[in-house]
Scaffold this motif. Structure first.
Motif, short mmCIF file in Angstrom:
data_model
loop_
_atom_site.label_atom_id
_atom_site.label_comp_id
_atom_site.label_asym_id
_atom_site.label_seq_id
_atom_site.Cartn_x
_atom_site.Cartn_y
_atom_site.Cartn_z
N LEU A 137 -46.10 -10.85 18.72
CA LEU A 137 -44.70 -11.07 18.86
C LEU A 137 -44.54 -10.49 18.02
O LEU A 137 -42.90 -9.86 17.23
CB LEU A 137 -44.22 -12.42 18.40
N GLY A 138 -45.18 -9.60 17.56
CA GLY A 138 -44.48 -8.70 15.99
C GLY A 138 -43.55 -9.91 14.79
O GLY A 138 -43.20 -9.94 14.36
N MET B 102 -55.19 1.10 8.48
CA MET B 102 -54.74 0.17 9.85
C MET B 102 -53.23 0.53 10.79
O MET B 102 -53.35 0.77 11.78
CB MET B 102 -55.57 -1.26 10.17
N LEU B 103 -52.84 0.96 9.52
CA LEU B 103 -51.30 1.23 10.09
C LEU B 103 -51.23 2.57 10.56
O LEU B 103 -50.02 2.62 10.65
CB LEU B 103 -50.58 1.05 8.30
N ILE C 252 -50.62 1.81 18.73
CA ILE C 252 -50.14 0.44 18.79
C ILE C 252 -49.01 -0.48 18.69
O ILE C 252 -48.65 0.46 17.19
CB ILE C 252 -51.62 -1.12 17.77
N PRO C 253 -48.29 -0.37 18.67
CA PRO C 253 -47.06 -0.56 18.58
C PRO C 253 -46.31 -1.11 17.16
O PRO C 253 -47.37 -2.41 16.04
CB PRO C 253 -46.00 -2.49 19.37
N GLU C 254 -44.89 0.06 16.60
CA GLU C 254 -45.27 -0.57 14.67
C GLU C 254 -44.99 -2.66 14.48
O GLU C 254 -45.34 -2.40 13.46
CB GLU C 254 -44.39 -0.13 14.66
N SER C 255 -44.46 -3.08 15.45
CA SER C 255 -44.48 -4.46 15.15
C SER C 255 -45.43 -5.34 15.29
O SER C 255 -45.56 -5.99 14.55
CB SER C 255 -42.90 -4.98 16.32
N ALA D 297 -38.56 -10.61 14.09
CA ALA D 297 -40.08 -10.56 14.95
C ALA D 297 -39.13 -8.64 14.68
O ALA D 297 -37.71 -8.73 14.97
CB ALA D 297 -38.77 -10.73 16.02
N GLY D 298 -39.79 -7.97 14.62
CA GLY D 298 -39.36 -6.31 14.61
C GLY D 298 -39.10 -5.84 13.11
O GLY D 298 -39.83 -6.83 12.26
N LEU D 299 -38.92 -5.37 12.97
CA LEU D 299 -38.75 -4.31 12.11
C LEU D 299 -37.27 -4.34 11.43
O LEU D 299 -36.27 -3.29 10.82
CB LEU D 299 -39.33 -2.48 12.19
N GLY D 300 -35.97 -4.82 12.57
CA GLY D 300 -34.89 -5.17 12.16
C GLY D 300 -34.65 -3.41 12.49
O GLY D 300 -34.79 -3.08 13.18
#
Length: 651
Positions: A41-42, A124-125, A131-134, A502-505
């Motif tokens: 879900l990030g 790994m980034l 792979i989704p950033e979040s 959730a996520g990177l805003g």
């Protein structure tokens, strides 16, 4: 000679071991499921959703529960910003060319061979194109906590101690106020070393069983994990990681049997750690030299200094920080771990029916001796002569006081693993009272000085709860329910310390972020630079991979680069700083000024045209207000922080 237990006792013991085994597996499965859900879900507890990092603070993008904390500026503007920058570039973060290489300080690889492995968590980034950033951001965020929660129970078991107390210790470390208010940094600074030590002990056990290939692989993997020990925030890394490494190594050496398996495990793991650690330091020698030569923090040396009693023992009463600001200090500086456990430890040692023999209790002796050293460091005024003590003189006593409770938690749990249920309540009640009274006193001191919002009722409640939990766990050491209740109580003071995001805003999802991100690849390819006069915009540029002169200077300065602005190095005491930031302010027609806050910020006031002369590859600047200068042409206008930001082409 092995004593045969009576049948009823043997049967009860067997059932107990089976119960512990089943519950340990269940705990591991639940832990893995929870972390998998968070990653998919990030979701993190990062504060990058703060208003200063939003395009429109009144209409934020993404889901967030709770309050982003401005006090977490290092996490917001540096640690997380660098991680998100790597996600954007699929390589190294776009840090300022005025700054020296910062790989060691922030655990990210650029072009070195060894650091690709040692800083695997950042390597790994680079999979962000797949792979989704979040998800990658969340995986990087939670990885140390996951390793700690899985490795510490295993480490306890390897040493012949109870897994349940390994779980208890890991949970309390994660829930410590110092972990919550420092964005889980203490967890990250012990987890990888702990994981490496678990693999080293596992390698020894498999060598002893005659295996070859698998223990070698375990030793190599463990060595790579341990190689990162002096990186990131080295004062805390060494303070928390060295006793784990020392106890694990001594435990292996003191085991009975042939020396071969012992030496193989230590040599394979230690040799790998030495090779990869030394290789990483050599690859980053320029950044390391820059850091060691900085006015702050490189040349700073500190001495032993007594810390306020309330700040050392007041962790259980810090729940008020979730609702009010302290006076004269910020929430992070005021936070600590459960140092009161040292008092619990003393009661257990005095009342224990067994003696702590060195060979059988090497972990307890190692953690006890190491903790005693730091207790002296934070509780006694020993004068300026202590500035010459290696390692200790790098750790300020306030910083040491914030995390020494982590050592106390591990030490108490090691002792409780061997603690037999007492017949009467005498010792449990004594232990509870011995912990409750200093907790109440510490909370009262916090109320009188740093945190006046603490109520008298909360002081009574907190001290009573601490006393009750200590007494009950001491009375029923083989029961799980007291530890579960204690963990719930430990979670209450930090439950609202950080948001759930959730996520990177807006840093990656907003239209302004997308505008910057679209231009960043061409700027990187062409060697072009931007610069901004707003800290929030600096983070926006970094998070989207835009090369910028403004922003971060974490390890130290690149002296040759700064000499373009200060040719004679007359102001080097202002810009020769690490662990910090580079701020610009645009002053058309005015002479250049360079200042600092005497700690970690470099403040440059400069005409954009002068900056262009010094840095011909300066392409654009971002200004908070309209500017008028002969070298500037308005390129575009974007929104950030709910206000216009003006992008000028510099020619």
């Amino acid at each position: 000679m092995k004593v045969k237990l009576p049948a009823p006792i043997a049967e009860a013991s067997s059932r107990f071991k089976q119960w512990v085994c089943v519950n340990d597996r269940a705990a591991r499965v639940i832990t893995l499921v929870v972390f998998a859900v968070l990653i998919l879900l990030g979701i993190t507890t990062s504060s990058v959703g703060i208003a200063d990092l939003r395009q429109d603070p009144s209409n934020p993008l993404g889901w967030q529960f709770g309050i982003s904390r401005p006090i977490r500026s290092d996490e917001i503007y540096a640690y997380s910003a660098i991680v998100i920058s790597i996600l954007a570039t699929h390589g190294a973060p776009s840090l300022s060319p005025l700054a020296a290489r910062a790989d060691l300080i922030h655990r990210f690889p650029t072009d070195g061979f060894f650091e690709q492995f040692v800083f695997f968590d950042s390597t790994m980034l680079r999979a962000s194109g797949i792979i989704p950033e979040s998800m990658l951001f969340a995986a990087h965020w939670w990885l140390p906590s996951l390793i700690l929660l899985l490795a510490l129970p295993t480490w306890f078991h390897q040493l012949g101690r109870s897994r349940r107390y390994g779980w208890f210790a890991a949970i309390l470390i994660v829930l410590s106020p110092s972990s919550a208010w420092w964005s889980l940094m203490p967890v990250a600074l012990i987890a990888y070393t702990l994981g490496g030590c678990v693999l080293m002990i596992a390698a020894f056990q498999r060598f002893a069983r005659g295996q070859r290939v698998l223990p070698v692989a375990m030793g190599v993997a463990g060595g790579i994990l341990i190689a990162g020990l002096p990186t990131f925030y080295a004062p805390w890394s060494l303070m928390l990681g060295l006793p784990v490494l020392g106890a694990s190594t001594l435990w292996i050496l003191l085991q009975s049997g042939a020396w071969g398996p012992r030496l193989k495990a230590i040599l394979v793991t230690g040799g790998t750690a030495a090779v990869f650690g030394t290789g990483t330091l050599v690859e980053n020698r320029e950044g390391l030299q820059a850091l060691l030569g900085t006015v702050y923090p490189g040349l700073r040396r500190v001495e032993a200094d007594p810390q306020p009693f309330g700040r050392i023992f007041g962790a259980p009463a810090l729940g008020q920080l979730q609702y009010s600001e302290p006076i004269g200090v910020n929430a992070s500086e005021l936070s600590s771990s459960f140092t009161v456990f040292f008092i619990w430890m003393l009661v257990l040692m005095l009342a224990a029916p067994w003696r702590l023999k060195f060979r059988e209790n090497i972990a307890e002796w190692t953690f006890g001796a190491w903790s005693a050293l730091w207790i002296v460091w934070i509780s006694m005024d020993l004068g300026v002569s202590t500035r010459i003590i290696p390692l200790l003189n790098l750790v300020t006593p306030p910083r040491a006081a914030q995390v020494i409770g982590v050592l106390a938690v591990i030490l108490v749990c090691l002792l409780l693993s061997r603690w037999s249920p007492p017949v009467s309540w005498r010792v449990p009640l004594l232990a509870g009272a011995a912990c409750a009274l200093p907790t109440g006193y510490a909370a009262s001191l916090l109320k009188a000085s740093d945190l006046p919002a603490i109520s008298s009722g909360l002081i009574v409640l907190v001290s009573g709860t601490v006393g009750l939990m200590v007494a009950v766990i001491t009375k029923y050491p083989q029961r799980s329910w007291p530890m579960i209740i204690c963990a719930v109580f430990a979670a209450l003071p930090v439950a609202r310390a950080n948001p759930m995001l959730a996520g990177l805003g807006d840093l990656r999802a907003s239209e302004t972020a997308k505008t910057v991100a679209a231009q960043a690849p061409a700027a990187r390819a062409g060697g072009k630079l931007w610069a901004a006069d707003n800290p929030g915009v600096n983070t926006l540029l970094l998070a989207n991979g835009m090369p910028s002169l403004s922003g971060l200077q974490r390890s130290g300065p690149d002296a040759a680069a700064w000499q373009k602005l200060d040719p004679q190095s007359a102001l080097s005491d202002k810009w020769n700083r690490g662990g910090g930031y580079i701020f610009f302010s645009w002053t058309p027609g005015q002479p250049t000024t360079i200042g600092s806050n005497d700690f970690d910020a470099v403040l440059v006031g400069i005409d954009p045209c002068t900056l262009k002369t010094a840095w011909p590859n300066l392409d654009k600047i971002v200004a908070s207000i309209p500017l008028n200068a002969p070298c500037l042409g308005l390129d575009s206008e974007v929104q950030w922080q709910g206000r216009p930001a003006y992008i000028y082409a510099v020619s």
